[in-house]
Design a protein around this motif. Structure first.
Motif, short mmCIF file in Angstrom:
data_model
loop_
_atom_site.label_atom_id
_atom_site.label_comp_id
_atom_site.label_asym_id
_atom_site.label_seq_id
_atom_site.Cartn_x
_atom_site.Cartn_y
_atom_site.Cartn_z
N SER A 317 0.83 -1.20 0.00
CA SER A 317 0.00 0.00 0.00
C SER A 317 0.86 1.25 0.00
O SER A 317 2.02 1.24 0.45
N GLU A 318 0.30 2.34 -0.49
CA GLU A 318 1.01 3.62 -0.51
C GLU A 318 1.29 4.16 0.88
O GLU A 318 2.39 4.65 1.15
N PRO A 319 0.33 4.08 1.84
CA PRO A 319 0.64 4.55 3.20
C PRO A 319 1.81 3.80 3.84
O PRO A 319 2.64 4.40 4.53
N GLU A 320 1.89 2.50 3.59
CA GLU A 320 3.01 1.74 4.14
C GLU A 320 4.33 2.15 3.49
O GLU A 320 5.36 2.26 4.16
N ARG A 321 4.30 2.39 2.20
CA ARG A 321 5.50 2.84 1.50
C ARG A 321 5.99 4.17 2.09
O ARG A 321 7.18 4.35 2.35
N GLU A 322 5.06 5.10 2.31
CA GLU A 322 5.42 6.40 2.88
C GLU A 322 5.98 6.24 4.30
O GLU A 322 6.90 6.94 4.70
#
Length: 442
Positions: A317-322
């Motif tokens: 997911s994008e939030p995890e990447r950030e």
């Protein structure tokens, strides 16, 4: 149920010992192949945390990692490190291989620590350990050391980090009169209560908690855990915007479709302990490093990690990447102290830290980082200080502090800290060349 858990733990420990006897770690130290660096090769049965254990040993021995090639895909763990001593020369230590082999042996119960609570007190063999986390503010350490002095505690050593308005500290103390660890429950409870109120203050939105920590500790390893648990990487949670003058690392995170890895790249000015800091963070975030290449032969370091979750899946997911990006940025910046470096060397005495930090506070100085040690009867302490609001320290302020403490005891040290990263990447070997180059963004 408790008996079954204990039995299962014993079986796991015995099995680990059996595997270690059948396939013991193999470490070779080569000073012949290269003229300017020592080659360290590590082969071992793969288990969670092996990479961190090896990097931690090298870091503790002040060994500089110039290059590294890491692979732990499957049941075997293989590392190759190109290293030097602190002066850039080949190693001549006789016990490097033994210490690495020992670190990769079966772990005992003190290898793991609880992250519960923000104030912990624990009694160990020769001292009592206090752990502190909370909202940083000017004068905080002065109040902490004043409490310990009033409670007739002698500070043997301590390390304090600050980042994104949060503070984490581990302080080792003994009883002033006996020189022994403090074990009285009432005294420990009073100490925890007083420190709780100091840390909580009236500005900490998260509040402070108290807990008793158990087991052994590696100071900087534990400080990373405390900072990560306190979410120092979250600037919104800390209630501020990033305004640090230190360089911001360049971190990218993307998925490699061919092999099902998440690829993490980090570039920033090189410094000691950099690899230790990033591997600590990836471990705390429950990621497994399967492959990695490290290049730190110039002023800039490049680190490339191929990681997955412990369940074998890449980031999804994008939030995890950030979050990975922010956590790695925080891991790098925690160990970059801000402000003027002051070194204190004087006869050790009870209350010394309380007096010194009080003088700092009275002259409008805020401590951003500190390392406290005692060597025999000498106190050898390092402080990084700024103005109360993070501004630069004036020369006349430093002179006033030195006059109050003693000019011969307190000295100002000049340091050169890189503040930029090259905009264009240099040509380096990358594991990406071994896989198909097409990747996809989360």
């Amino acid at each position: 149920m408790e008996y079954c858990w204990s039995s299962s733990l014993n079986v796991d420990q015995e099995f680990a010992k059996l595997v270690n006897r059948m396939h013991p770690p193999r470490v070779t130290v080569d000073n012949v192949t290269y003229r300017n660096v020592t080659l360290i090769k590590v082969d071992s049965v793969n288990k969670r945390g092996s990479l961190l254990e090896v990097v931690q040993v090298l870091t503790d021995m002040n060994i500089q990692i110039k290059r590294a090639y890491i692979s732990s895909d499957g049941e075997w763990f293989m590392d190759v490190f190109h290293v030097t001593d602190q002066n850039g020369n080949r190693l001549f230590e006789d016990n490097v291989a033994d210490r690495i082999q020992q670190s990769l042996g079966p772990r005992d119960s003190c290898s793991f620590r609880s992250l519960r609570g923000s104030v912990g007190v624990q009694s160990v063999t020769d001292h009592t350990t206090i752990e502190l986390t909370g909202h940083d503010r000017p004068g905080l350490l002065s109040e902490v050391f004043a409490v310990l002095s009033n409670l007739k505690c002698n500070v043997v050593s301590a390390e304090i980090w600050t980042h994104n308005s949060r503070v984490a500290s581990i302080v080792y103390i003994t009883d002033n009169e006996t020189g022994l660890p403090i074990e009285e429950p009432d005294r420990l409870a009073k100490m925890k209560q007083l420190l709780f109120f100091i840390l909580k203050g009236d500005r900490d939105r998260r509040g402070a908690q108290t807990a008793v920590a158990r087991g052994c500790t590696h100071t900087q390893r534990r400080l990373h855990q405390l900072m990560y648990a306190d979410r120092d990487y979250d600037t919104e949670e800390c209630g501020l915007y990033e305004n640090s003058k230190s360089v911001k690392p360049l971190v990218t995170v993307e998925n490699c479709r061919e092999k099902g890895y998440t690829v993490v790249n980090l570039r920033c000015p090189d410094r000691p302990k950099l690899l230790f800091d990033t591997v600590c963070t990836l471990t705390d975030m429950q990621y497994v490093v399967y492959h990695a290449t490290i290049d730190a032969e110039g002023v800039e370091a490049s680190q490339e990690f191929y990681i997955r979750h412990m369940d074998g899946y890449p980031i999804s997911s994008e939030p995890e990447r950030e979050r990975v990006i922010h956590c790695l940025e925080a891991a790098v910046k925690r160990q970059i102290p801000e402000g003027v470096r002051l070194e204190l060397c004087s006869e050790d005495r009870v209350g010394l830290l309380s007096d010194v930090t009080r003088i700092f506070r009275e002259n409008g100085l805020s401590i951003t980082r500190a390392e406290v040690k005692t060597r025999g009867q000498k106190a050898v302490n390092t402080f990084y200080v700024t103005g109360s609001f993070g501004d630069e320290v004036k020369v006349k302020t430093i002179e006033a502090v030195r006059n109050a403490i003693g000019e011969s005891a307190l000295t100002l040290k000049e340091e050169s800290v890189p503040t930029t990263i090259k905009s264009q990447p240099t040509t380096r070997f990358s594991l990406r060349s071994l896989f198909r180059k097409d990747s996809y963004t989360i």
